[in-house]
Design a protein around this motif. Structure first.
Motif, PDB file in Angstrom:
ATOM      1  N   MET A   1      20.383  53.953  -3.441  1.00  0.00           N
ATOM      2  CA  MET A   1      21.770  54.333  -3.180  1.00  0.00           C
ATOM      3  C   MET A   1      22.252  55.297  -4.259  1.00  0.00           C
ATOM      4  SD  MET A   1      25.160  51.960  -2.617  1.00  0.00           S
ATOM      5  CE  MET A   1      24.781  50.921  -4.031  1.00  0.00           C
ATOM      6  N   LYS A   2      22.970  56.338  -3.836  1.00  0.00           N
ATOM      7  CA  LYS A   2      23.501  57.326  -4.768  1.00  0.00           C
ATOM      8  C   LYS A   2      25.022  57.199  -4.832  1.00  0.00           C
ATOM      9  CE  LYS A   2      19.823  60.722  -4.101  1.00  0.00           C
ATOM     10  NZ  LYS A   2      19.503  62.122  -3.715  1.00  0.00           N
ATOM     11  N   ILE A   3      25.544  57.131  -6.056  1.00  0.00           N
ATOM     12  CA  ILE A   3      26.978  56.932  -6.256  1.00  0.00           C
ATOM     13  C   ILE A   3      27.535  58.052  -7.116  1.00  0.00           C
ATOM     14  CG2 ILE A   3      28.746  55.425  -7.234  1.00  0.00           C
ATOM     15  CD1 ILE A   3      27.045  53.069  -6.495  1.00  0.00           C
ATOM     16  N   SER A  22      28.071  49.758 -13.114  1.00  0.00           N
ATOM     17  CA  SER A  22      26.664  50.103 -12.865  1.00  0.00           C
ATOM     18  C   SER A  22      25.743  48.907 -13.082  1.00  0.00           C
ATOM     19  CB  SER A  22      26.239  51.276 -13.750  1.00  0.00           C
ATOM     20  OG  SER A  22      26.343  50.946 -15.123  1.00  0.00           O
ATOM     21  N   LEU A  25      25.990  46.628 -10.028  1.00  0.00           N
ATOM     22  CA  LEU A  25      25.320  47.162  -8.840  1.00  0.00           C
ATOM     23  C   LEU A  25      23.809  47.099  -8.960  1.00  0.00           C
ATOM     24  CD1 LEU A  25      27.315  50.224  -7.499  1.00  0.00           C
ATOM     25  CD2 LEU A  25      27.404  47.851  -6.819  1.00  0.00           C
ATOM     26  N   ARG A  26      23.285  47.269 -10.165  1.00  0.00           N
ATOM     27  CA  ARG A  26      21.834  47.212 -10.339  1.00  0.00           C
ATOM     28  C   ARG A  26      21.300  45.793 -10.161  1.00  0.00           C
ATOM     29  NH1 ARG A  26      22.783  51.769 -14.318  1.00  0.00           N
ATOM     30  NH2 ARG A  26      21.799  53.553 -13.264  1.00  0.00           N
ATOM     31  N   TYR A  29      21.431  45.848  -5.982  1.00  0.00           N
ATOM     32  CA  TYR A  29      20.639  46.814  -5.213  1.00  0.00           C
ATOM     33  C   TYR A  29      19.401  47.217  -6.009  1.00  0.00           C
ATOM     34  CZ  TYR A  29      24.955  47.172  -2.513  1.00  0.00           C
ATOM     35  OH  TYR A  29      26.068  46.887  -1.754  1.00  0.00           O
ATOM     36  N   THR A  31      17.644  50.090  -6.054  1.00  0.00           N
ATOM     37  CA  THR A  31      17.682  51.421  -6.669  1.00  0.00           C
ATOM     38  C   THR A  31      19.099  51.980  -6.571  1.00  0.00           C
ATOM     39  OG1 THR A  31      15.397  51.838  -5.996  1.00  0.00           O
ATOM     40  CG2 THR A  31      16.705  53.738  -6.683  1.00  0.00           C
ATOM     41  N   VAL A  32      19.676  52.330  -7.714  1.00  0.00           N
ATOM     42  CA  VAL A  32      21.003  52.938  -7.746  1.00  0.00           C
ATOM     43  C   VAL A  32      20.961  54.145  -8.685  1.00  0.00           C
ATOM     44  CG1 VAL A  32      23.464  52.593  -8.087  1.00  0.00           C
ATOM     45  CG2 VAL A  32      22.037  50.646  -7.446  1.00  0.00           C
ATOM     46  N   GLU A  33      21.429  55.284  -8.185  1.00  0.00           N
ATOM     47  CA  GLU A  33      21.499  56.508  -8.994  1.00  0.00           C
ATOM     48  C   GLU A  33      22.960  56.924  -9.112  1.00  0.00           C
ATOM     49  OE1 GLU A  33      19.949  61.164  -8.937  1.00  0.00           O
ATOM     50  OE2 GLU A  33      19.246  59.739  -7.415  1.00  0.00           O
ATOM     51  N   PHE A  34      23.389  57.220 -10.334  1.00  0.00           N
ATOM     52  CA  PHE A  34      24.785  57.574 -10.581  1.00  0.00           C
ATOM     53  C   PHE A  34      24.903  59.027 -11.017  1.00  0.00           C
ATOM     54  CE2 PHE A  34      24.780  52.999 -11.088  1.00  0.00           C
ATOM     55  CZ  PHE A  34      26.000  52.612 -10.542  1.00  0.00           C
ATOM     56  N   ASP A  59      25.916  58.526  -1.396  1.00  0.00           N
ATOM     57  CA  ASP A  59      26.218  57.594  -0.308  1.00  0.00           C
ATOM     58  C   ASP A  59      27.633  57.041  -0.456  1.00  0.00           C
ATOM     59  OD1 ASP A  59      23.455  57.473   0.869  1.00  0.00           O
ATOM     60  OD2 ASP A  59      23.000  56.718  -1.142  1.00  0.00           O
TER      61      ASP A  59
END
Length: 346
Positions: A1-3, A22, A25-26, A29, A31-34, A59
Motif C-alpha cells: 500500500m502506498k500512502i 506509520s 500501519l506496518r 499491513y 507492505t506500506v510505502e510512505f 492508494d
C-alpha cells in the motif's frame, strides 16, 4: 500500500504523529510505502507545487491542513467560503492526478480552538465540505475534547499550534491508523467523488508550474533548480528587467514561490495598472529559504476578479501584505524572485 501525506508543519515533525501512524500501519499491513510532501507555515494551496511534480501513485492520501488554514482564514469575513474554495481546488487537483486513490482528512486544532465551545468557522466549513463528499475525516479536535474534557492536559500541545510530545502524537497516529481500513474498504475513489458544489467555477482553475511559465518569460529570467534537505524543485528566477507572462491573461488566485532574502515584493501588471504584493515570509532568515505562497484569491473575494498579464519584480513600498509576510524595508535592493507556480482562473 502506498500512502501520501499532504499537510502542514505537524506532518513534518520528527517523531510526530506520522511516526506513530506509520508504525501502526506496518503492524496491520505487510507492505506500506510512505511519501510526505507536507509544507509548514503556509496555506493549503501551496501543496499544489509539490503535488504537481510528484512521481508517486498513492492508494491513500492523508490530508492535514485544517490547523494552517484556520490560522490564516478564520478572522476573515468570508473565511469559511475561502476554505471550501481551497478544498475544492485541491480536491479536484488530487482527483485528476490520483483518480484511483482514496482520501482520509485529518483535522487538527490549535490550542485556542481546543474547546469545542470556541467557534471555529474554518473547522465547520471543512466538516461540511467533507460531509457533502461523503467522506468521514479523523476529527482530532472532537476526539481530544471528548477524551480530556474542557481543559487540555499540559502534555497535549508543545506550543499553540504543534503536537511534538510523544503521548499526543501517539494518540493522533493511532486514531488515524484505525480509520484507514474503513476508508479503503468503503469510500469511493477520488475520481468517483470528483463532483463539486461549485464545479463550473472550479473547472476554470488551472495550475502552472515553473517550467510551464518559463515558456512565457521575457528579459532577465532563467529556469533554475532550488534545493535543500527539504526541497528539490524548479523555479523561474525573475531578475530586474525580467517578467513572466500570465497564461490566458487570467485572474491570479495564488502565487507560489521560494521566499528568501533577495526580494521583498513582486508586482502583477494589467495594462497600465499594477498590483504590488509583499513576498518576504516572516520565517526567512539570512541565507534561508521558505517555500510559500500568497493566496490572492482573498483579494478576489474582497475586491472582485482582476485580469493580470505579467508578473515582475516590484519597487513599491506600499504593497498588499498577507498575514505571514513582512512589509518591505526601505533600504534593501531586490535582486531576484524565485517563482514556483501560479494558480489561475481563466
Amino acid at each position: 500500500m502506498k500512502i501520501l501525506i499532504v499537510g502542514g508543519s505537524n506532518s513534518l515533525i520528527r517523531d510526530g504523529y506520522v511516526k506513530y501512524f506509520s508504525e501502526e500501519l506496518r503492524h496491520r499491513y505487510e507492505t506500506v510505502e510512505f511519501r510526505n510532501v507536507s509544507i509548514g507555515g503556509t496555506v493549503s494551496l501551496t501543496s499544489l507545487v509539490l503535488l504537481d511534480q510528484l512521481n508517486f501513485h498513492p492508494d491513500l492520501v492523508i490530508f492535514e491542513y485544517s490547523l494552517n488554514d484556520t490560522g490564516h482564514l478564520n478572522h476573515l469575513e468570508k473565511g469559511s467560503e475561502l476554505k471550501k474554495y481551497f478544498l475544492g481546488i485541491i480536491f479536484n487537483f488530487l482527483a485528476r492526478r490520483f483518480p484511483e486513490a482514496k482520501v482520509l482528512p485529518l483535522i487538527l486544532s490549535a490550542s485556542p480552538f481546543y474547546d469545542m465551545k470556541v467557534r471555529n468557522t474554518i473547522y465547520l466549513a471543512e466538516l461540511d465540505f467533507w460531509r457533502r463528499k461523503g467522506i468521514q475525516p479523523v476529527d482530532m479536535r472532537r476526539q481530544l475534547f471528548e477524551l480530556f474534557g474542557t481543559q487540555a492536559p499540559e502534555f497535549l500541545y508543545s506550543d499553540t499550534s504543534h503536537f511534538h510530545r510523544g503521548a499526543a502524537c501517539a494518540l493522533i497516529g493511532k486514531f488515524l491508523a484505525a480509520a484507514v481500513p474503513a476508508t479503503l474498504a468503503l469510500q469511493r475513489s477520488l475520481g468517483q467523488l470528483n463532483t463539486s458544489h461549485s464545479e463550473n467555477q472550479l473547472d476554470m482553475v488551472d495550475y502552472y508550474s515553473a517550467r510551464d511559465l518559463m515558456e512565457g518569460s521575457e528579459g532577465n529570467t532563467s529556469l533554475e533548480p532550488i534545493f535543500n534537505r527539504h526541497l528539490n524543485l524548479e523555479c523561474v528566477k525573475v531578475m530586474p528587467g525580467g517578467r513572466v507572462r500570465i497564461p490566458s491573461a487570467g485572474n491570479v488566485l495564488m502565487v507560489a514561490f521560494v521566499s528568501d532574502d533577495s526580494h521583498q515584493s513582486f508586482t502583477l501588471v494589467s495594462g497600465s495598472s499594477k498590483t504590488s504584493i509583499a513576498a518576504r515570509h516572516v520565517d526567512v532568515k539570512a541565507g534561508k529559504i521558505v517555500l510559500t505562497s500568497v493566496p490572492l484569491i482573498i483579494r478576489s473575494f474582497q475586491l472582485g476578479n482582476e485580469c493580470h498579464e505579467w508578473l515582475a519584480l516590484d519597487e513599491s513600498n506600499d504593497p498588499w501584505v498577507f498575514d505571514c509576510f513582512l512589509p518591505p524595508g526601505m533600504s534593501q535592493a531586490q535582486t531576484s524572485f524565485s517563482l514556483a507556480g501560479l494558480l489561475i482562473q481563466r
